[in-house]
Enzyme design. Structure first.
Site, PDB file in Angstrom:
ATOM      1  N   HIS A 142       0.825  -1.216   0.000  1.00 52.32           N
ATOM      2  CA  HIS A 142       0.000   0.000   0.000  1.00 52.32           C
ATOM      3  C   HIS A 142       0.864   1.273   0.000  1.00 52.32           C
ATOM      4  CE1 HIS A 142      -3.443  -2.509   0.507  1.00 52.32           C
ATOM      5  NE2 HIS A 142      -3.170  -2.852   1.752  1.00 52.32           N
ATOM      6  N   ASP A 177      -2.646 -10.651  -2.240  1.00 51.12           N
ATOM      7  CA  ASP A 177      -3.199 -10.260  -0.945  1.00 51.12           C
ATOM      8  C   ASP A 177      -4.719 -10.030  -1.116  1.00 51.12           C
ATOM      9  OD1 ASP A 177      -2.055  -8.913   1.842  1.00 51.12           O
ATOM     10  OD2 ASP A 177      -3.883  -7.894   1.159  1.00 51.12           O
ATOM     11  N   HIS A 179      -6.249  -7.517  -0.186  1.00 51.01           N
ATOM     12  CA  HIS A 179      -6.431  -6.091  -0.500  1.00 51.01           C
ATOM     13  C   HIS A 179      -5.676  -5.716  -1.764  1.00 51.01           C
ATOM     14  CE1 HIS A 179      -6.869  -6.545   3.920  1.00 51.01           C
ATOM     15  NE2 HIS A 179      -7.925  -5.775   3.705  1.00 51.01           N
ATOM     16  N   ASP A 256      -4.401 -13.024   4.036  1.00 45.46           N
ATOM     17  CA  ASP A 256      -5.712 -12.537   4.487  1.00 45.46           C
ATOM     18  C   ASP A 256      -6.909 -13.004   3.644  1.00 45.46           C
ATOM     19  OD1 ASP A 256      -4.556 -10.769   2.688  1.00 45.46           O
ATOM     20  OD2 ASP A 256      -4.718  -9.005   3.980  1.00 45.46           O
TER      21      ASP A 256
END
Ligand SMILES: [Zn+2]
Length: 312
Positions: A142, A177, A179, A256
């Site tokens: 990120h 991931d 995200h 995740d």
């Protein structure tokens, strides 16, 4: 024949001081050293894992100086050297995204150590290993050229890709991931020779909670509006691996997607990561796995063990 899996491991004794939710309110801090300890314990149960020490910071610092803006790096270094409190600065959040991750004392050094681990894993491939895995924190996907967020300060997977390209590899980055890898899309937006694929939960429903679109013709985003089945996800992954004309893949690896992850929302089993690893192996490319998220302390060891078994 059994392949070895070299693992670069840095314990990452960094403590975040606070975290915010999407509305800027205080939220639990789930990015902790305990995550990495669980991931390592899963890998310790695998005989083919070979442990490799972390490298010095010189090469990572040189790459980071090219990948992130000078003003951003100066801010990170100065804010993380302060002994008091924490710094949350809107100027260094991605436009439209609420700042959630403060710069805490020691954050810059910890991020450089994580970046150094990712670069060390890349160097193992350059030296001839067919695969390597950097088990590092804080995560990086990120973090953009001039912004932090989502527990990330410096883009570890980007640094590994830079190191591989510097060595003459045709390299792509694939983010698996839960995200979206918004930071990686940003740091790669100026690098059209490094293709990028991100499979992720819809960014309207999950971090970064804003609409996203590819930053160039060599980027592919695969958002899922609903939790995908393992088979559906793997079919979309394989389809997009076919777009990459590369000899080396950096994988932004999050655990995740597993059911029960407190930052997730999908239903994957730990065994999914064995199938995921095999899908990457079947490309015939050299593989550099770089740790991103994964917050289920109960399941992380099973996830990392399954991933390693898929790379045997
Ligand atoms: Zn994540």
């Amino acid at each position: 024949m059994t392949a070895t899996l070299p693992v670069v491991y840095d314990s990452g004794d960094f403590l975040l001081s606070s975290f915010r939710d999407r509305d800027g309110r205080p939220a639990p801090i789930l990015e902790t050293e305990a995550r990495i300890e669980r991931i390592v314990s899963g890998l310790r149960s695998c005989q083919h894992v070979r442990w490799v020490g972390a490298a010095g910071p010189e090469q990572a610092l040189e790459i980071v100086g090219r990948m992130h803006s000078a003003e951003y790096l100066r801010f990170l270094a100065e804010a993380s050297a302060r002994s008091d409190g924490e710094t949350l600065d809107e100027r260094f959040a991605e436009p439209g995204i609420v700042p959630d991750t403060p710069v805490t004392k020691g954050a810059f050094d910890a991020a450089i150590r994580a970046c150094s681990s990712a670069v060390a894993a890349a160097n193992l491939l350059i030296a001839g290993d067919r695969q390597a895995y950097a088990v590092c924190r804080p995560p990086g996907h990120h973090a953009g050229r001039a912004f932090l967020g989502g527990y990330c300060y410096l883009n570890n997977a980007g640094a590994a890709a830079w190191a591989l390209r510097d060595a003459g590899r045709r390299v792509g980055v694939v983010d698996v991931d839960y995200h979206h890898g918004n930071g990686t899309a940003d740091v790669l937006s100026t690098e059209p020779d490094i293709p990028f694929v991100s499979l992720h939960a819809s960014t309207l429903q999950a971090f970064p909670y804003v609409p996203t679109s590819p930053r160039g013709p060599n980027q592919w985003f695969v958002p899922f509006e609903e939790p995908p089945t393992e088979d559906h996800y793997l079919a979309r992954l394989v389809e997009h691996l076919g777009h990459l004309s590369v000899d080396t893949i950096v994988i932004s690896l999050g655990y995740d997607p597993v059911a029960g992850d407190p930052h997730g929302g999908w239903t994957m089993t730990p065994g999914f990561f064995r199938a995921l690893a095999r899908a990457f192996r079947e490309t015939g490319c050299q593989l550099c796995f770089v740790q991103e998220g994964g917050y289920s302390l109960e399941r992380l060891a099973d996830c990392s063990r399954e991933l390693a078994l898929g790379l045997e």
